[in-house]
Design a protein around this motif. Structure first.
Motif, mmCIF file in Angstrom:
data_model
loop_
_atom_site.group_PDB
_atom_site.id
_atom_site.type_symbol
_atom_site.label_atom_id
_atom_site.label_comp_id
_atom_site.label_asym_id
_atom_site.label_seq_id
_atom_site.Cartn_x
_atom_site.Cartn_y
_atom_site.Cartn_z
ATOM 1 N N ALA A 26 0.096 6.647 1.982
ATOM 2 C CA ALA A 26 -1.223 7.083 1.536
ATOM 3 C C ALA A 26 -1.804 6.085 0.538
ATOM 4 C CB ALA A 26 -1.125 8.464 0.906
ATOM 5 N N SER A 27 -0.977 5.616 -0.366
ATOM 6 C CA SER A 27 -1.433 4.645 -1.350
ATOM 7 C C SER A 27 -1.835 3.335 -0.680
ATOM 8 C CB SER A 27 -0.332 4.399 -2.374
ATOM 9 O OG SER A 27 -0.756 3.484 -3.338
ATOM 10 N N LEU A 28 -1.085 2.910 0.317
ATOM 11 C CA LEU A 28 -1.413 1.681 1.045
ATOM 12 C C LEU A 28 -2.698 1.826 1.849
ATOM 13 C CD1 LEU A 28 2.099 0.516 2.272
ATOM 14 C CD2 LEU A 28 0.664 -0.529 0.509
ATOM 15 N N SER A 29 -3.019 3.047 2.259
ATOM 16 C CA SER A 29 -4.233 3.235 3.049
ATOM 17 C C SER A 29 -5.492 2.895 2.248
ATOM 18 C CB SER A 29 -4.316 4.661 3.590
ATOM 19 O OG SER A 29 -4.617 5.567 2.548
ATOM 20 N N ASP A 30 -5.437 2.948 0.914
ATOM 21 C CA ASP A 30 -6.582 2.560 0.082
ATOM 22 C C ASP A 30 -6.908 1.081 0.212
ATOM 23 O OD1 ASP A 30 -7.493 4.895 -0.916
ATOM 24 O OD2 ASP A 30 -6.575 4.694 -2.886
ATOM 25 N N ASN A 31 -5.932 0.271 0.614
ATOM 26 C CA ASN A 31 -6.180 -1.169 0.780
ATOM 27 C C ASN A 31 -7.140 -1.450 1.933
ATOM 28 O OD1 ASN A 31 -4.507 -1.795 -1.369
ATOM 29 N ND2 ASN A 31 -2.709 -1.984 -0.058
ATOM 30 N N MET A 154 -9.183 5.024 -10.871
ATOM 31 C CA MET A 154 -7.910 5.658 -11.190
ATOM 32 C C MET A 154 -7.526 6.559 -10.026
ATOM 33 S SD MET A 154 -8.890 6.412 -15.064
ATOM 34 C CE MET A 154 -9.672 5.065 -15.924
ATOM 35 N N PRO A 155 -6.507 6.167 -9.267
ATOM 36 C CA PRO A 155 -6.132 6.946 -8.082
ATOM 37 C C PRO A 155 -5.235 8.130 -8.424
ATOM 38 C CG PRO A 155 -4.742 5.028 -8.267
ATOM 39 C CD PRO A 155 -5.728 4.947 -9.403
ATOM 40 N N LYS A 156 -5.101 9.015 -7.469
ATOM 41 C CA LYS A 156 -4.154 10.121 -7.614
ATOM 42 C C LYS A 156 -2.739 9.600 -7.470
ATOM 43 C CE LYS A 156 -7.501 13.383 -5.861
ATOM 44 N NZ LYS A 156 -8.044 14.029 -4.691
ATOM 45 N N THR A 157 -2.552 8.617 -6.604
ATOM 46 C CA THR A 157 -1.257 7.972 -6.434
ATOM 47 C C THR A 157 -1.492 6.501 -6.117
ATOM 48 O OG1 THR A 157 0.826 7.977 -5.185
ATOM 49 C CG2 THR A 157 -1.144 8.574 -3.981
ATOM 50 N N GLY A 158 -0.637 5.643 -6.636
ATOM 51 C CA GLY A 158 -0.776 4.209 -6.370
ATOM 52 C C GLY A 158 -1.337 3.441 -7.548
ATOM 53 N N LYS A 159 -1.684 2.200 -7.295
ATOM 54 C CA LYS A 159 -2.124 1.319 -8.375
ATOM 55 C C LYS A 159 -3.619 1.444 -8.639
ATOM 56 C CE LYS A 159 -3.122 -2.753 -5.625
ATOM 57 N NZ LYS A 159 -3.175 -4.168 -5.640
#
Length: 177
Positions: A26-31, A154-159
């Motif tokens: 899920a965090s990688l999907s933000d990329n 500021m994400p819920k999860t990730g950088k």
């Protein structure tokens, strides 16, 4: 035969592993999100431009800030911290940044805004002094500066992600008002 605690441990470990993998994916999907925010900051008026009793230059500005930051919001965005900074150079420092206004946007519905305001924080020359908001010198007279809209996602999860839009072409007067 395996005991109940052994089986419970295996199930919990498997569930936590799957949860961690899903959070990572899920965090990688933000990329893959390529936001296209827009912003415009205008200086409507220089309310005052004066030399303080301690010798520092200080400016008060009236600003129009309009921005559409809705493209920064994804399913993973918790909030966006946004601020406008005046950026200029002096002989002592190649880059001086003075925050003029800031805000926290917590939802996509509030990400498109228009604000008419004076600078929230002092626009004071910071040439050389131990106190961060004060400095000696008159480095602001006739100074060209940029207004920059910065944001930190500021994400819920990730950088966290940070970026900015720079608006050039502003200058302060040669004389105090």
């Amino acid at each position: 035969m395996h005991s109940f605690s052994y089986r419970a441990n295996a199930v919990v470990t498997f569930a936590v592993t799957i949860l961690a993998v899903m959070c990572g994916m899920a965090s990688l999907s933000d990329n893959f999100n390529s936001p296209s925010p827009t912003a415009d900051v205008k200086v409507l008026n220089i309310n005052w431009f004066q030399k303080q009793p301690n010798g520092n230059d200080e400016v008060s500005l009236t600003l129009n800030i309009s921005a559409d930051l809705s493209s920064l919001f994804t399913w993973n965005t918790k909030q966006v911290f946004v601020f406008v900074a005046a950026e200029y150079g002096t002989p002592q420092n190649a880059l001086n940044q003075v925050s003029l206004w800031d805000g926290i946007i917590q939802s996509k519905e509030h990400a498109k805004f228009w604000i008419h305001t004076t600078n929230k924080y002092r626009f004071t020359d910071q040439a050389r002094c131990s106190m961060p908001l004060f400095a000696s010198g008159n480095n602001l007279r006739g100074k060209d500066f940029n207004l920059t809209l910065h944001w930190h996602i500021m994400p819920k999860t990730g950088k966290m992600f940070a970026d900015k839009i720079v608006m050039t072409g502003y200058s302060l007067p040669e004389e105090y008002r």
